[in-house]
Design a protein around this motif. Structure first.
Motif, PDB file in Angstrom:
ATOM      1  N   SER A  63      41.539  36.350  47.006  1.00 10.26           N
ATOM      2  CA  SER A  63      42.295  35.179  46.556  1.00 10.26           C
ATOM      3  C   SER A  63      42.333  34.120  47.651  1.00 10.26           C
ATOM      4  O   SER A  63      42.290  32.914  47.379  1.00 10.26           O
ATOM      5  CB  SER A  63      43.714  35.586  46.155  1.00 10.26           C
ATOM      6  N   GLN A  64      42.385  34.578  48.918  1.00 11.58           N
ATOM      7  CA  GLN A  64      42.399  33.616  50.017  1.00 11.58           C
ATOM      8  C   GLN A  64      41.057  32.875  50.119  1.00 11.58           C
ATOM      9  O   GLN A  64      41.012  31.664  50.367  1.00 11.58           O
ATOM     10  CB  GLN A  64      42.682  34.330  51.348  1.00 11.58           C
ATOM     11  N   GLU A  65      39.947  33.612  49.919  1.00  7.66           N
ATOM     12  CA  GLU A  65      38.640  32.971  49.978  1.00  7.66           C
ATOM     13  C   GLU A  65      38.455  31.986  48.827  1.00  7.66           C
ATOM     14  O   GLU A  65      37.880  30.908  48.997  1.00  7.66           O
ATOM     15  CB  GLU A  65      37.539  34.035  49.950  1.00  7.66           C
ATOM     16  N   THR A  66      38.929  32.369  47.660  1.00  9.75           N
ATOM     17  CA  THR A  66      38.864  31.467  46.512  1.00  9.75           C
ATOM     18  C   THR A  66      39.628  30.185  46.796  1.00  9.75           C
ATOM     19  O   THR A  66      39.151  29.074  46.538  1.00  9.75           O
ATOM     20  CB  THR A  66      39.437  32.155  45.254  1.00  9.75           C
ATOM     21  N   GLU A  67      40.820  30.339  47.317  1.00  9.01           N
ATOM     22  CA  GLU A  67      41.644  29.173  47.629  1.00  9.01           C
ATOM     23  C   GLU A  67      40.982  28.308  48.706  1.00  9.01           C
ATOM     24  O   GLU A  67      41.072  27.069  48.674  1.00  9.01           O
ATOM     25  CB  GLU A  67      43.028  29.633  48.097  1.00  9.01           C
ATOM     26  N   GLN A  68      40.282  28.957  49.637  1.00  2.00           N
ATOM     27  CA  GLN A  68      39.596  28.205  50.690  1.00  2.00           C
ATOM     28  C   GLN A  68      38.497  27.321  50.096  1.00  2.00           C
ATOM     29  O   GLN A  68      38.307  26.179  50.523  1.00  2.00           O
ATOM     30  CB  GLN A  68      39.008  29.176  51.708  1.00  2.00           C
ATOM     31  N   VAL A  69      37.772  27.861  49.094  1.00  2.00           N
ATOM     32  CA  VAL A  69      36.729  27.077  48.434  1.00  2.00           C
ATOM     33  C   VAL A  69      37.350  25.906  47.684  1.00  2.00           C
ATOM     34  O   VAL A  69      36.834  24.772  47.725  1.00  2.00           O
ATOM     35  CB  VAL A  69      35.906  27.969  47.482  1.00  2.00           C
ATOM     36  N   TYR A 120      29.932  24.604  47.130  1.00  2.00           N
ATOM     37  CA  TYR A 120      30.462  25.197  45.901  1.00  2.00           C
ATOM     38  C   TYR A 120      31.498  24.254  45.294  1.00  2.00           C
ATOM     39  O   TYR A 120      32.241  23.567  46.022  1.00  2.00           O
ATOM     40  CB  TYR A 120      31.121  26.543  46.185  1.00  2.00           C
ATOM     41  N   GLU A 121      31.540  24.242  43.964  1.00  2.00           N
ATOM     42  CA  GLU A 121      32.556  23.471  43.264  1.00  2.00           C
ATOM     43  C   GLU A 121      33.407  24.418  42.417  1.00  2.00           C
ATOM     44  O   GLU A 121      32.885  25.160  41.579  1.00  2.00           O
ATOM     45  CB  GLU A 121      31.915  22.391  42.389  1.00  2.00           C
ATOM     46  N   LEU A 122      34.699  24.395  42.675  1.00  2.00           N
ATOM     47  CA  LEU A 122      35.671  25.217  41.944  1.00  2.00           C
ATOM     48  C   LEU A 122      37.012  24.497  42.003  1.00  2.00           C
ATOM     49  O   LEU A 122      37.545  24.259  43.094  1.00  2.00           O
ATOM     50  CB  LEU A 122      35.787  26.606  42.584  1.00  2.00           C
ATOM     51  N   ASP A 123      37.535  24.118  40.844  1.00  2.00           N
ATOM     52  CA  ASP A 123      38.771  23.336  40.805  1.00  2.00           C
ATOM     53  C   ASP A 123      40.026  24.186  40.688  1.00  2.00           C
ATOM     54  O   ASP A 123      41.119  23.726  41.006  1.00  2.00           O
ATOM     55  CB  ASP A 123      38.715  22.342  39.640  1.00  2.00           C
ATOM     56  N   SER A 124      39.871  25.434  40.201  1.00  2.00           N
ATOM     57  CA  SER A 124      41.034  26.312  40.049  1.00  2.00           C
ATOM     58  C   SER A 124      40.553  27.757  40.108  1.00  2.00           C
ATOM     59  O   SER A 124      39.364  28.035  39.883  1.00  2.00           O
ATOM     60  CB  SER A 124      41.722  26.048  38.704  1.00  2.00           C
ATOM     61  N   GLU A 179      25.119  34.090  36.516  1.00  2.00           N
ATOM     62  CA  GLU A 179      25.583  35.440  36.852  1.00  2.00           C
ATOM     63  C   GLU A 179      25.733  35.602  38.358  1.00  2.00           C
ATOM     64  O   GLU A 179      26.682  36.231  38.842  1.00  2.00           O
ATOM     65  CB  GLU A 179      24.598  36.472  36.293  1.00  2.00           C
ATOM     66  N   ARG A 180      24.799  35.018  39.122  1.00  2.00           N
ATOM     67  CA  ARG A 180      24.900  35.095  40.580  1.00  2.00           C
ATOM     68  C   ARG A 180      26.187  34.439  41.064  1.00  2.00           C
ATOM     69  O   ARG A 180      26.899  34.978  41.921  1.00  2.00           O
ATOM     70  CB  ARG A 180      23.688  34.403  41.218  1.00  2.00           C
ATOM     71  N   LEU A 181      26.505  33.290  40.508  1.00  2.00           N
ATOM     72  CA  LEU A 181      27.725  32.592  40.910  1.00  2.00           C
ATOM     73  C   LEU A 181      28.971  33.362  40.481  1.00  2.00           C
ATOM     74  O   LEU A 181      29.981  33.393  41.205  1.00  2.00           O
ATOM     75  CB  LEU A 181      27.737  31.178  40.324  1.00  2.00           C
ATOM     76  N   ARG A 182      28.902  34.025  39.311  1.00  2.00           N
ATOM     77  CA  ARG A 182      30.046  34.834  38.878  1.00  2.00           C
ATOM     78  C   ARG A 182      30.262  36.007  39.830  1.00  2.00           C
ATOM     79  O   ARG A 182      31.395  36.352  40.177  1.00  2.00           O
ATOM     80  CB  ARG A 182      29.829  35.334  37.441  1.00  2.00           C
ATOM     81  N   ARG A 183      29.145  36.612  40.271  1.00  2.00           N
ATOM     82  CA  ARG A 183      29.267  37.736  41.209  1.00  2.00           C
ATOM     83  C   ARG A 183      29.839  37.268  42.547  1.00  2.00           C
ATOM     84  O   ARG A 183      30.670  37.950  43.155  1.00  2.00           O
ATOM     85  CB  ARG A 183      27.905  38.403  41.423  1.00  2.00           C
ATOM     86  N   ILE A 184      29.371  36.119  43.002  1.00  2.00           N
ATOM     87  CA  ILE A 184      29.888  35.589  44.271  1.00  2.00           C
ATOM     88  C   ILE A 184      31.387  35.351  44.167  1.00  2.00           C
ATOM     89  O   ILE A 184      32.166  35.777  45.037  1.00  2.00           O
ATOM     90  CB  ILE A 184      29.155  34.283  44.632  1.00  2.00           C
ATOM     91  N   LYS A 185      31.790  34.702  43.093  1.00  2.00           N
ATOM     92  CA  LYS A 185      33.222  34.431  42.924  1.00  2.00           C
ATOM     93  C   LYS A 185      34.011  35.729  42.782  1.00  2.00           C
ATOM     94  O   LYS A 185      35.127  35.859  43.313  1.00  2.00           O
ATOM     95  CB  LYS A 185      33.435  33.543  41.701  1.00  2.00           C
TER      96      LYS A 185
END
Length: 971
Positions: free
Chosen positions: A493-499, A154-158, A482-488
């Motif tokens: 917040s901790q899982e997001t930061e982990q990614v 996965y790619e997520l910068d913020s 949409e699938r990626l939006r649902r996953i995110k």
């Protein structure tokens, strides 16, 4: 006992191997050694034969249990560092420092293979050492970043950013799944083999790849990558003692493992028809349905049956006049029909594909297929034609032309395709007996019975319909977003930061240079290890009956290879389109004396090869002039030269183009082929578009095989009713104009008497020499985006050295290797996720940066602009250039067969390239300095500024390019 045999037996015993069998294979002039490693049972095969190019391969049975592509990702990952060589990309480091003639890896439906080859013994041992450590002690089991880079991440910068998915294999397979052929392969395998590993896509379905976890990835490696289940394959003439020593050392640390992983044979199944949508950019989709049917016809240990199926595929659909293809075309039920076999697996199967059909005619198509097969099975096969097809197949088997693969690699594959399932490794190498039995079976009804048993009465079969959709691509893109939006949205917040941290860690991993001491651990050659220049290819130039004759007296084992070059330098740009179309007709269209089936039977029965192409030649550095040529390749046994002469004359001078239905069918098939090729090889078409704006040669090549040729085909198809007769007349006139002695150069390779060459040269009419060369090249800079129905793209940027007032030099070959396997690899492939990227600088002056199956093609264009600066930065650090120089030498001296050597010598003649020029190129490569490379870097800056750029890709890919590509068009 001879000394060589004794030495092999002593070496095997000394290094832990037990010799199981030693067999003479006189059919192919080889000895097959079968051994196993005593400690753990690892198996080794060596095909000892008089071939200087040495081949090694490590192979493992790898059976997928889902569509995540785990073994494809492992194939990529294992070449990203190992215990002994802990560098990020030893595969690339060896490519840019080796004399290798082949180096790659392959994922098959049930096995993974890691082959290398080299003519140099020291280099061969070095390559073996790196590959053995890669497959047995990979770093990817310890560094999850390798899995994420090569597989998916996965790619997520913020926290506020948009989530996306990236990865080299993920992007490769997104590109593959843009092709209907991949959908056909995947769907038929799933239907035909619901109970074993073949139901799964070994390359990976992009919809399923993100389901693969690192833990499962590691578990699959440990399950399948063990020496007890491995095969180590060797081919060629080599000093075997150090080879066995190296393999034995690598295997000595492993205890035996009993699990064998058998593949259960699939019992016959007959599932309901599968219906799937596929994406198309066509506006009119009324007749764009694609139908397919597959029949499982045998087992791996039935080579005779395999050859019979191949012969029948050619018989039934090898030309527009072949009975099954003709029936469907004449009824207007399809635009093209293909019949082929899928082999190299435990249960091979045949696949019939019917392209561009109307959705409401499906039943009529299958009824027609049934009725034609019934008629043929009842005695309707043309036995003369069948005999000719088998003759052509046997010629190819004896000739051993293997395209871009070394013969040793093909031999290793053939051995593996039997021994992997417990069969005889020599089975697919020695086929003379099988060909003999096939011939004996022609009159005995063997082939009619094959059709009845395997196509008409066979219950192990499946059908597929691909239904066209203009909205599918956009719908899938929206669903993915949409699938990626649902996953995110489900993440804390901790899982997001982990990614976010995971992506940062991956980028840090990708940006961290290898330690100098780790790079130094890789085995490399020295300049002293480079052998002397290869001998010049012999060439005698004479004038025979007004024809320039080039004679290359090379050993060809009784085969004569002829190449006719007919000058088309006075043709207009529009006539070049006509010339390109002509190459698809000759040998496939009736003549004054033979109908199509009689012609193809004669060509196949008397000749080993009859092929045509359109090529373009130009002197080095020349941009305003070029020489397009129509090229005819003929190969035949030396005793068949008279037949070769008469058949060539018949095709070139007496082809009848009056059958307008035939012309239209061939035109549509060529259009369909080009459309599919653009979708899968968009980098080639981007390069052609750019080169067309830089030189006459580039423009001519684009006119012959690029997008403008596709435009011409579509225009001609749309106006065929009014222009068909004119087209036929123009084709006839073109043949009369071109195929004459005063336009011809004849190249002959083999042991041919002078009088035979004179007879060949005098076989054509004298005719007229070309008029003044056409002047149609219009210099124009290309900045273009070409829209195709694909989720990934292909980027190209480049120009011509003449734009910078420069000529070619050997240092450019070194620079291309440095950047292709350094800066570009790291930036575009490793970090960007593209499947491939390269810089090519040809001796003719063309410069092209390209990327392949690229999720960020616009970003790659910007990266190309910085290549010159990257090269300067490298030069400023005082680089060690020897590895790059060696790699450039290897690239300039590829492995060639005798036929290919003759072709190279002839093409050099056409472009006025002398042996002195080639030697000077080599000298310059060997003398390359950082100062030379710094000059090249400035040229690359200028090329990127003055040259053109092109992206072939989907809507999102082109949108990301913004205003950098002001010209846009829909394919």
């Amino acid at each position: 006992m001879d000394l060589k045999r004794q030495k092999t037996e002593q070496a095997a015993a000394a290094h832990g191997f037990v010799i199981d069998t030693r067999r003479e294979l006189p059919q192919i002039g080889a000895v097959l050694w079968q051994m196993h490693f005593a400690k753990n049972g690892a198996r080794l095969l060596w095909l000892e034969r008089g071939e200087e190019n040495k081949t090694f391969a490590a192979a493992f049975k790898t059976l997928p249990s889902d569509d995540t592509g785990v073994f494809h990702i492992l194939e990529h990952s294992l070449l990203c560092g190992s215990r002994k060589y802990p560098v990020s990309k030893p595969f690339v480091e060896m490519i840019k420092s080796s004399l290798q003639t082949f180096m790659n890896a392959f994922t098959f439906p049930d096995k993974t293979m890691y082959p290398v080859s080299s003519r140099n013994q020291k280099d061969f041992l070095n390559l073996m050492d790196v590959y053995l450590d890669a497959v047995l002690h990979p770093l990817c089991l310890e560094r999850e970043e390798i899995f994420r880079q090569e597989g998916w991440h996965y790619e997520l910068d913020s926290p506020e950013g948009e989530l996306s998915c990236n990865g080299v294999v993920y992007n490769e397979m997104k590109g593959m799944y843009a092709s209907p052929d991949t959908l056909i392969d995947s769907a038929l395998n799933r239907a035909l083999f619901p109970d074993n590993c073949y139901q799964f896509q070994s390359g990976g379905d992009p919809a399923c790849i993100p389901a693969l976890t690192y833990e499962e990835y590691r578990a699959q490696y440990r399950k399948y990558y063990h020496p007890s289940g491995a095969w180590f394959l060797l081919d060629g003439e080599m000093d075997i003692e150090p080879v066995l020593e190296k393999i034995g050392q690598a295997l000595s640390g492993f205890e035996p493992q009993q699990e064998d992983h058998p593949i259960p044979l699939q019992s016959p199944v007959h599932p309901d028809e599968t219906r799937l949508p596929y994406e198309t950019g066509e506006e009119d989709i009324a007749k764009k349905t694609i139908l397919a049917k597959g029949w499982v016809y045998g087992r791996y240990d039935e080579p005779e049956k395999d050859l019979a199926c191949q012969a029948l595929c050619e018989m039934l659909c090898g030309s527009n006049e072949a009975p099954l293809k003709k029936a469907l075309l004449e009824r207007g039920l399809a635009e093209n029909v293909e019949f082929s076999k899928v082999d190299g697996v435990q249960q091979p199967f045949a696949v019939l594909v019917v392209r561009n059909a109307a959705g409401d005619q499906e039943q009529a198509i299958w009824d027609t297929v049934q009725s034609v097969l019934e008629k043929l099975a009842d005695g309707g096969l043309d036995h003369r034609r069948l005999e000719a097809v088998i003759s052509r197949m046997e010629f190819r088997y004896r000739e051993k032309e293997t395209g871009g693969f070394p013969q040793g690699l093909v031999n290793c594959m053939k051995m593996l395709e039997s021994c992997l399932y417990g069969g005889d490794p020599a089975q697919n190498l020695c086929l003379s007996g099988a060909f003999l039995r096939l011939r004996e079976g022609i009159e005995g009804g063997y082939f009619e019975q094959f059709i009845r048993e395997n196509f008409l009465e066979n219950r192990h079969c499946a059908r597929l319909a691909l239904v066209p959709s203009r909205e599918l691509g956009e719908r899938k893109r929206k669903e993915e977003a949409e699938r990626l939006r649902r996953i995110k949205g489900r993440w804390s917040s901790q899982e997001t930061e982990q990614v976010i941290r995971g992506l940062a860690a991956l980028r840090t991993f990708q940006s961290t240079p290898d330690r100098p001491e780790d790079l130094a651990s890789l085995p490399v050659l020295a300049l002293a290890d480079i052998e002397e220049e290869t001998p010049d290819i012999p060439r005698q130039v004479t004038e025979e009956a007004g024809v320039t004759a080039l004679y290359h007296p090379l050993e060809t084992e009784g085969i004569a290879h002829l190449v006719w070059y007919f000058s088309a330098e006075d043709l207009t740009e529009e006539e070049l389109h006509l010339l390109s179309f002509l190459q698809t007709l000759l040998g496939q269209t009736r003549t004054a004396h033979l109908d199509v089936l009689e012609l193809t039977a004669a060509l196949d029965g008397e000749l080993g090869r009859f092929q045509t192409s359109a090529d373009v030649f130009a002197q080095r550095g020349e941009t305003e002039k070029c020489k397009p040529c129509f090229t005819v390749h003929v190969s035949a046994l030396e005793e068949k030269l008279e037949e070769a002469k008469e058949l060539t004359k018949e095709v070139l001078l007496d082809t009848d183009f009056s059958d307008l239905a035939c012309l239209r069918a061939r035109l549509r098939q060529l259009r369909l082929s080009l459309e599919q090729h653009v979708l899968m090889q968009g980098d080639s078409y981007a390069s052609l578009r750019i080169a067309a704006g830089c030189s006459a040669k580039g423009a001519a090549r684009e006119a012959l095989r690029g997008i403008s040729m596709l435009d011409w085909l579509r225009e001609m198809d749309s106006r065929f009713e009014e222009r068909g007769r004119e087209l036929a007349a123009r084709l006839k006139e073109l043949c009369q104009r071109l195929f004459v002695r005063r336009r011809a150069v004849l190249s002959v390779t083999g042991q041919i008497p002078d009088e035979e060459i004179a007879g060949l040269a005098s076989s054509l009419p004298e005719g007229e020499a070309p008029a003044e060369a056409a002047s149609w090249f219009r210099r124009r800079q290309v900045r273009e985006g070409i829209l195709v129905p694909a989720p990934v793209g292909f980027a190209g940027k480049g120009g011509h050295l003449a734009q910078c007032g420069a000529g070619y030099g050997g240092a450019m070959a070194v620079a291309a290797r440095i950047l292709s396997y350094g800066y570009l690899w790291n930036t575009v492939r490793v970090k960007g996720g593209a499947y491939g990227t390269r810089l090519a600088i040809t001796p003719g002056g063309d410069v092209a940066f390209t990327s392949f199956r690229d999720p960020s093609a616009a970003v790659s264009l910007a990266a190309f602009d910085k290549a010159g600066a990257s090269l300067r930065e490298l030069c400023a650090g005082g680089p060690e250039l020897v590895p790059y120089i060696i790699s450039a030498i290897a690239a300039s001296e590829p492995l060639l067969t005798a036929r290919q050597k003759g072709m190279q010598a002839a093409e050099d003649y056409m472009e006025q390239v002398t042996e002195q020029m080639r030697r000077e190129d080599r000298r310059q490569i060997l003398a390359t300095t950082p100062e030379d490379l710094e000059k090249v870097s400035r040229l690359l800056d200028e090329i990127c500024e003055k040259g053109g750029s092109c992206i072939v890709g989907g809507q999102e890919i082109l949108a990301a390019a913004g205003d950098t590509l002001p010209c846009r068009r829909n394919l």
